[in-house]
Design a protein around this motif. Structure first.
Motif, PDB file in Angstrom:
ATOM      1  N   HIS A  39      25.096 -24.169  -3.350  1.00  0.00           N
ATOM      2  CA  HIS A  39      25.781 -24.526  -2.106  1.00  0.00           C
ATOM      3  C   HIS A  39      24.813 -24.936  -0.998  1.00  0.00           C
ATOM      4  O   HIS A  39      25.224 -25.570  -0.026  1.00  0.00           O
ATOM      5  CB  HIS A  39      26.604 -23.334  -1.596  1.00  0.00           C
ATOM      6  N   HIS A  56      24.863 -16.765   1.348  1.00  0.00           N
ATOM      7  CA  HIS A  56      26.169 -16.097   1.301  1.00  0.00           C
ATOM      8  C   HIS A  56      26.099 -14.717   1.930  1.00  0.00           C
ATOM      9  O   HIS A  56      25.065 -14.128   2.042  1.00  0.00           O
ATOM     10  CB  HIS A  56      26.657 -15.970  -0.139  1.00  0.00           C
ATOM     11  N   HIS A 102      23.364 -22.870   1.061  1.00  0.00           N
ATOM     12  CA  HIS A 102      23.401 -21.948   2.196  1.00  0.00           C
ATOM     13  C   HIS A 102      23.479 -20.508   1.730  1.00  0.00           C
ATOM     14  O   HIS A 102      23.774 -20.237   0.571  1.00  0.00           O
ATOM     15  CB  HIS A 102      24.580 -22.284   3.134  1.00  0.00           C
TER      16      HIS A 102
HETATM   17 ZN    ZN Z   1      28.723 -21.233  -0.379  1.00  0.00          ZN
END
Ligand code: ZN
Length: 161
Positions: free
Chosen positions: A157, A161, A159
């Protein structure tokens, strides 16, 4: 564990203009540290370089020149914008037009950018589209407060979590 690319790094810091004696521009504390995956473009490259090889608990302090940070100040990014630009539904948005207001704008290519109004004239306003930190040397003083591996889905992703 050392700070490397693809690790999740948490830092606290104080950012000052020009050097340790300069004006404080930003403070990031333990309550809400900056936590990012390194090596995927989340931070300025020169900033990441300074963190590589540090470990949790290590302190850092360094200066990034304006060129390493947000670039030099560009006089050509200060432009006159006709007041008609701020007409919405036939009505001039007077309340937006004051010195210091940061206004979200769009260029001809549809890119979003923010301009700060530096003066308001009869038929136009002068807006500065430089990055707020353009032309400024940045002094960072802080601590690495966490280092861990990124999970596969975090890397996917891009980024934390
Ligand atoms: Zn994510």
């Amino acid at each position: 564990m050392k700070v490397e690319e693809k690790k999740v790094v948490s830092i606290t810091y104080e950012l000052k203009q020009d050097g340790n004696d300069g004006e404080v521009l930003e403070t990031v504390t333990m309550e809400n540290p900056l936590t990012v995956i390194l090596g995927i473009g989340n931070l300025l490259p020169a900033f990441e370089d300074k963190l590589l090889g540090l470990s949790e608990g290590d302190n850092f302090n360094f200066t990034l020149s304006a060129e390493e940070a947000y670039g030099g100040y560009n006089d050509n990014a200060v432009i006159s914008v006709p007041k008609e630009t701020f007409v919405v539904d036939g009505k001039l948005q007077e309340e937006m037009l004051y010195e210091g207001n940061a206004v979200p704008m769009m260029d001809e290519q549809g890119n979003k950018l923010t301009g700060v109004i530096t003066s308001v004239k009869d038929d136009h306003v002068v807006m500065d589209f430089n990055h707020p930190l353009a032309g400024i040397d940045l002094f960072f003083k802080g601590e690495v407060v966490g280092v861990r591996d990124a999970t596969p889905s975090e890397l996917e992703h891009g980024h934390v979590h």
